[in-house]
Scaffold this motif. Structure first.
Motif, short mmCIF file in Angstrom:
data_model
loop_
_atom_site.label_atom_id
_atom_site.label_comp_id
_atom_site.label_asym_id
_atom_site.label_seq_id
_atom_site.Cartn_x
_atom_site.Cartn_y
_atom_site.Cartn_z
N VAL A 145 0.23 -9.95 -6.52
CA VAL A 145 -1.23 -9.90 -6.62
C VAL A 145 -1.62 -8.44 -6.47
O VAL A 145 -1.22 -7.79 -5.51
N ARG A 146 -2.37 -7.90 -7.43
CA ARG A 146 -2.80 -6.51 -7.31
C ARG A 146 -4.04 -6.27 -8.18
O ARG A 146 -4.50 -7.17 -8.86
N GLY A 147 -4.55 -5.07 -8.11
CA GLY A 147 -5.78 -4.75 -8.83
C GLY A 147 -5.53 -4.63 -10.32
O GLY A 147 -4.40 -4.40 -10.77
N CYS B 186 11.10 1.39 -8.04
CA CYS B 186 11.26 0.84 -6.69
C CYS B 186 10.53 -0.50 -6.57
O CYS B 186 11.03 -1.45 -5.97
N SER B 187 9.34 -0.56 -7.16
CA SER B 187 8.54 -1.77 -7.03
C SER B 187 9.26 -2.96 -7.66
O SER B 187 9.37 -4.03 -7.06
N VAL B 188 9.79 -2.76 -8.87
CA VAL B 188 10.44 -3.87 -9.55
C VAL B 188 11.72 -4.28 -8.81
O VAL B 188 11.97 -5.48 -8.57
N PRO C 177 0.82 -1.21 0.00
CA PRO C 177 0.00 0.00 0.00
C PRO C 177 0.86 1.26 0.00
O PRO C 177 1.97 1.28 0.52
N SER C 178 0.32 2.32 -0.60
CA SER C 178 0.95 3.63 -0.48
C SER C 178 0.31 4.29 0.74
O SER C 178 -0.91 4.34 0.83
N PRO C 179 1.12 4.81 1.65
CA PRO C 179 0.52 5.40 2.86
C PRO C 179 0.00 6.81 2.61
O PRO C 179 0.38 7.76 3.28
N LEU D 155 4.88 -6.88 4.13
CA LEU D 155 4.13 -5.62 4.07
C LEU D 155 5.11 -4.56 3.58
O LEU D 155 6.08 -4.24 4.28
N ARG D 156 4.90 -4.08 2.36
CA ARG D 156 5.83 -3.11 1.79
C ARG D 156 5.14 -1.76 1.73
O ARG D 156 4.09 -1.63 1.12
N ILE D 157 5.72 -0.80 2.38
CA ILE D 157 5.12 0.53 2.39
C ILE D 157 5.72 1.32 1.22
O ILE D 157 6.90 1.64 1.21
N ASP D 158 4.88 1.61 0.24
CA ASP D 158 5.32 2.33 -0.97
C ASP D 158 5.24 3.83 -0.70
O ASP D 158 4.31 4.52 -1.11
N ASP D 159 6.29 4.32 -0.03
CA ASP D 159 6.24 5.71 0.43
C ASP D 159 7.18 6.63 -0.35
O ASP D 159 7.77 7.54 0.20
N1 GLU Z 1 1.59 1.12 -4.07
C1 GLU Z 1 0.93 0.54 -5.19
C2 GLU Z 1 -0.57 0.71 -5.02
O1 GLU Z 1 -1.02 0.90 -3.92
C3 GLU Z 1 1.32 -0.92 -5.26
C4 GLU Z 1 0.90 -1.65 -6.46
C5 GLU Z 1 1.62 -2.99 -6.50
O2 GLU Z 1 1.10 -3.91 -5.87
O3 GLU Z 1 2.64 -3.08 -7.12
O4 GLU Z 1 -1.31 0.70 -5.99
#
Ligand code: GLU
Length: 447
Positions: free
Chosen positions: A201-203, A187-189, A9-11, A39-43
């Motif tokens: 797994v994501r939307g 960063c994600s990759v 999640p992005s905080p 749990l990765r915080i995408d900050d």
């Molecule tokens: N921080 C991204 C989001 O919340 C993560 C997406 C992903 O899972 O790579 O959409």
């Protein structure tokens, strides 16, 4: 190879029904596979990221019972991205661009007006040395784009099946901002590689990102993980999930709505899958039966009424020990198992137990309009002990004695016993009030 997943999640806001579904399904998959959950915080968005949101995200996950084995922050890993950036630059896959946001906007508009897709034209790749030094003297700093290969990108998505993109039809993504800070894609990759993520797994809003990421994994010499893209949830009418409970944060579902975490889990775990939605009291059976092949590409509809029904059915099965302390927190001090078992089938939300408690234990202000009628009713009160049949026994006797029936019969009794014209069912309430308190209330102000 053991499974390793991440929820990222992005905080920049709260977790709500939509994004927590990804957290749950990723978690169920990991636990089903005996894998581990990061749990990765995408900050990376420094302006919008807030510690309060991060805390709220953790609190939401904890409330739902979704634990994590490891936690990471992208902002704490900035130095880790350097080597990868250097490699991509050396290989010509990361190139400097000097367009301002305004110039890019104009380009996009002109492409669109000519009926062309708004794909970056790679003008930066043909800049001469002179043009570059002119920009630099003007004080422009470059942003950096990843150069996509013009080739088909194909993967077998665990939810969507085969997905195909044409690299030539995608815009080279910006990976580094003008100020040198790295962006999400990069960063994600890199994180997915460094943490050995096996499944992402994501939307489905990330499907085209995945196409770009696939090429980035390759450019960094890594094997891409497996991907699953879950369809985004809509409301019951098929619209955007923005109304009523669908728009509430997970913590609001807990605090404002007073819902059970397993009601939320039970709904979200099965929505959009071919498995029936049923109330579960714990996550274990959901973990045991989890299977990605049961999820389809169709848009799942979020149904508030269904969430409420699940909540009620979960409460109806809850043991006293599982709710005792929460009932005490609601102010039911000295609450007993008997009370809970009597009230449990009659409530939809736990906090409604307090209404029953207040009426059963008082103090109440009896409302008595027809003293003579109430006296008649008192004279035929059944003897104790009272149980769930006592109300029927009593009202039968009152009917016989007074000839009243229906509302004329029960409403004065309700008002005398509870001080209100509405409220919990009297058949259940009467034994909870008990003969002593019932008599006191009925005889109040008796001449
Ligand atoms: N921080 C991204 C989001 O919340 C993560 C997406 C992903 O899972 O790579 O959409």
């Amino acid at each position: 190879m053991s499974v390793k997943v991440r929820f990222a999640p992005s905080p920049t806001g709260m977790l709500h029904i939509g994004n927590v579904r990804t957290a749950l399904i990723t978690w169920l998959f990991a636990r089903n596979q005996g894998g581990s959950y990061l749990l990765r915080i995408d900050d990376t968005d420094q302006e919008r990221s807030k510690v309060e949101y991060e805390q709220a995200i953790e609190e939401s996950l904890t409330w739902l019972g979704l634990d994590w084995d490891d936690k990471a922050h992208q902002r704490k890993r900035l130095d880790k991205y350097e080597a990868a950036i250097q490699k991509l630059k050396n290989d010509g896959r990361l190139y400097a661009c000097y367009e301002t946001a305004e110039e890019l906007n104009l380009k996009r508009k002109s492409q669109l007006s000519r009926g062309k897709p708004p794909i970056y034209d790679r003008a930066a790749l043909s800049l001469t040395k002179d043009q570059i030094s002119k920009y630099e003297t003007e004080g422009r700093s470059p942003h950096w784009r990843f150069k996509l290969n013009d080739e088909p990108i194909i993967w077998n998505d665990m939810v969507r099946g085969e997905v195909k993109f044409d690299g030539a039809l995608l815009s080279d993504p910006v990976l580094i901002r003008e100020d040198g800070s790295p962006l999400y894609h990069l960063c994600s990759v890199i994180d997915d590689i460094d943490f050995g993520i096996t499944h992402v797994v994501r939307g489905e809003d990330h499907v085209s990102n995945t196409a770009m990421h696939k090429q980035m994994f390759e450019a960094l010499g890594a094997k891409a993980p497996e991907f699953s893209h879950l369809p985004l949830i809509s409301d019951a009418e098929g619209g955007k999930l923005s109304k009523r409970l669908g728009a509430l944060s997970v913590l609001d579902l807990r605090d404002k709505e007073g819902l059970e975490p397993m009601a939320v889990n039970s709904l979200l775990a099965r929505m959009g899958s071919s498995d029936a939605i049923e109330p579960f009291l714990s996550l274990e059976p959901l973990v045991k039966n989890f299977d990605f092949t049961r999820f389809s590409r169709g848009t799942p509809k979020f149904d508030t009424d269904e969430l409420m029904r699940l909540n009620a059915r979960i409460l109806h099965e809850k043991e006293f020990s599982a709710v005792k302390s929460r009932l005490e927190e609601l102010g039911l001090s000295g609450v007993t198992e008997d009370f809970w078992l009597a009230v449990r089938p009659n409530i939809e939300k736990l906090r409604e137990a307090k209404d029953w408690w207040d009426v059963a234990n008082g103090p109440v202000k009896p409302e008595i309009e027809d003293r003579a009628y109430i006296d008649d009713a008192v004279s035929v009160l059944p003897s104790s002990p009272w149980n769930e049949n006592t109300w029927k026994e009593w009202t039968d006797a009152v009917k016989e004695k007074t000839g009243r029936k229906g509302k004329d019969l029960f409403m004065p009794l309700r008002k005398a016993l509870t001080g209100m014209g509405h409220g919990p069912e009297l058949a259940v309430l009467l034994p909870l009030i008990g003969p002593e308190k019932a008599k006191q209330r009925l005889e109040k102000d008796a001449a």
